[in-house]
Scaffold this motif. Structure first.
Motif, PDB file in Angstrom:
ATOM      1  N   UNK A 143      62.224 -35.436  78.443  1.00 30.78           N
ATOM      2  CA  UNK A 143      63.440 -35.141  77.687  1.00 30.78           C
ATOM      3  C   UNK A 143      64.260 -36.409  77.443  1.00 30.78           C
ATOM      4  N   UNK A 144      64.387 -37.178  78.511  1.00 31.56           N
ATOM      5  CA  UNK A 144      65.162 -38.403  78.373  1.00 31.56           C
ATOM      6  C   UNK A 144      64.483 -39.348  77.388  1.00 31.56           C
ATOM      7  N   UNK A 145      63.182 -39.409  77.445  1.00 30.72           N
ATOM      8  CA  UNK A 145      62.446 -40.280  76.521  1.00 30.72           C
ATOM      9  C   UNK A 145      62.676 -39.836  75.086  1.00 30.72           C
ATOM     10  N   UNK A 146      62.636 -38.541  74.892  1.00 28.29           N
ATOM     11  CA  UNK A 146      62.877 -38.027  73.543  1.00 28.29           C
ATOM     12  C   UNK A 146      64.276 -38.414  73.067  1.00 28.29           C
ATOM     13  N   UNK A 147      65.241 -38.220  73.940  1.00 27.42           N
ATOM     14  CA  UNK A 147      66.612 -38.572  73.565  1.00 27.42           C
ATOM     15  C   UNK A 147      66.742 -40.066  73.292  1.00 27.42           C
ATOM     16  N   UNK A 148      66.074 -40.833  74.121  1.00 31.65           N
ATOM     17  CA  UNK A 148      66.145 -42.273  73.992  1.00 31.65           C
ATOM     18  C   UNK A 148      65.577 -42.715  72.644  1.00 31.65           C
ATOM     19  N   UNK A 149      64.445 -42.149  72.322  1.00 27.73           N
ATOM     20  CA  UNK A 149      63.822 -42.470  71.037  1.00 27.73           C
ATOM     21  C   UNK A 149      64.752 -42.071  69.892  1.00 27.73           C
ATOM     22  N   UNK A 150      65.317 -40.896  70.042  1.00 32.15           N
ATOM     23  CA  UNK A 150      66.219 -40.439  68.996  1.00 32.15           C
ATOM     24  C   UNK A 150      67.399 -41.395  68.857  1.00 32.15           C
ATOM     25  N   UNK A 151      67.944 -41.798  70.001  1.00 30.33           N
ATOM     26  CA  UNK A 151      69.115 -42.668  69.971  1.00 30.33           C
ATOM     27  C   UNK A 151      68.777 -44.010  69.337  1.00 30.33           C
ATOM     28  N   UNK A 152      67.639 -44.537  69.703  1.00 31.66           N
ATOM     29  CA  UNK A 152      67.245 -45.818  69.114  1.00 31.66           C
ATOM     30  C   UNK A 152      67.010 -45.677  67.612  1.00 31.66           C
ATOM     31  N   UNK A 153      66.392 -44.574  67.247  1.00 34.64           N
ATOM     32  CA  UNK A 153      66.157 -44.340  65.824  1.00 34.64           C
ATOM     33  C   UNK A 153      67.477 -44.271  65.074  1.00 34.64           C
ATOM     34  N   UNK A 154      68.429 -43.643  65.721  1.00 27.85           N
ATOM     35  CA  UNK A 154      69.727 -43.481  65.075  1.00 27.85           C
ATOM     36  C   UNK A 154      70.397 -44.830  64.862  1.00 27.85           C
TER      37      UNK A 154
END
Length: 356
Positions: A143-154
């Motif tokens: 979950x954290x990885x997904x969020x992290x990826x999302x945040x970086x993408x953002x």
DNA sequence: TAGGCCATCTGGTCCT
DNA sequence: AGGACCAGATGGCCTA
């Protein structure tokens, strides 16, 4: 000397199989295990004879000519006659081969899962808040990885750097309370700080700068999650809420830090906490003074996210004059410990920001 | 003690 | 046919 969780489990778990196996000892271990499991397998065989032995009887039809007796439950008038291939008795030799196959399959499955766990461990190391002592669970890591990826993408998409609150909000979306607290701990941030409802109470200059970080553009519900703390940022499960003041919500992180979205604010002159190194790595600066810090040794290394891009100068959120602080804890995986590939990736991200 | 997390075993299914 | 993958079951450990 403490045993790892895996070791403990291996040593104590009921199926004594072979986590301790090496290729060399696998054969002898196999035989031991086969002895141990004999009873279970025998009983299983009995069950299969009664119920469904298609699988088993399909397996070895080549030899076993010596025991061709077909099983027929003559006495049972109630049961309809079985169709399909007639069953063969499970002879000793057949049983042995079955067990052998089963053991080989088990070993393969074990290796496969170990590979999966290794990959997960690698993921833990590149996700914020890596700690050897306080490992994120598998699901939380994902979950954290997904969020992290999302945040970086953002960040890449918007070209702006988020403020810390927004970034942590994005990271913690859908995480359980302990993990949320963990992430907050990485930032020496009170989890209440980045709760949606509480952030509304934060003065405007501390509000998240990028609205896109405050909320995912898509629904972030995680239906079917096993327990209420998942899939929500509801404050009711983060730091069991007690009446709080604005000041407490920002403690201790913002007591001394400059307004998050204004790195160049002249008002900044106090010591930074948490320290963020020039390249954006978070780390504790001092000898752990609180129990929390003693027990949890983290590092934040979202260089590409929080530290790479300042509003204008694409610098870190904190001025480079901020004291570079390190935790002298051996169990922390530093950013320097990352692979060349990871560094290259971050360098590329860095380049993107400097070009934009 | 309940619940969460984990490792392992197991049988089924799909693919090569 | 054998291996990879998957999901369910089981039991152990840990913590609140």
């Amino acid at each position: 000397m403490t045993k790892s969780y895996t070791e403990q489990t291996m040593m104590s778990s009921e199926p004594q199989d072979s986590a301790t196996w090496t290729d060399e000892c696998q054969r002898s271990q196999n035989e031991q295990d086969m002895e141990k499991n004999n009873g279970a397998l025998e009983s299983m065989h009995g069950g299969l004879e009664d119920d469904d032995e298609d699988g088993l009887n399909r397996l070895d039809e080549d030899d076993e000519e010596e025991e061709e007796e077909e099983e027929e439950e003559e006495g049972d008038d109630q049961k309809p006659k079985r169709r399909g291939p007639k069953k063969k008795k499970m002879t000793k030799a057949r049983m042995q081969r079955f067990k052998m196959r089963r053991h080989k399959a088990n070993a393969r499955e074990r290796n496969r899962m170990h590979g999966l766990n290794d990959a997960l461990e690698s993921l833990r190391k590149v996700v914020p808040c890596y700690s050897k002592t306080q490992k994120l669970s598998k699901i939380e890591t994902l979950r954290l990885a997904k969020n992290y990826i999302w945040a970086l993408s953002e960040i890449l998409r918007s070209g702006k750097s988020p403020d810390v609150i927004s970034f942590v909000q994005a990271l913690c979306r859908g995480l359980s309370q302990p993990t949320t607290n963990l992430v907050a701990g990485c930032l020496q941030l009170n989890p209440r700080t980045f709760l949606p409802e509480q952030t509304q109470e934060i003065p405007s200059h501390m509000q998240p700068a990028s609205a896109s970080f405050a909320a995912h553009p898509y629904s972030y519900q995680t239906p079917g999650l096993p327990s209420p703390p998942y899939g929500t940022m509801d404050s009711s499960h983060v730091f069991h809420v007690k009446p709080h003041s604005y000041g407490s919500a920002l403690e201790p992180f913002f007591e001394t830090a400059l307004p998050l979205t204004d790195c160049t604010s002249p008002s900044f002159d106090g010591p930074l906490s948490p320290p963020l190194s020039v390249n954006g790595n978070f780390s504790f600066k001092h000898e752990p003074s609180s129990e929390f810090e003693k027990n949890y040794a983290f590092t934040m290394h979202y260089q590409a996210a929080a530290g790479l891009a300042g509003p204008q100068g694409h610098g870190p959120i904190y001025p480079s004059s901020a004291p570079r602080c390190e935790i002298p804890m051996e169990n922390i995986m530093s950013y320097e410990g990352h692979t060349h590939h990871e560094r290259v990736m971050n360098a590329q991200l860095n380049a993107i920001f400097h070009e934009s």
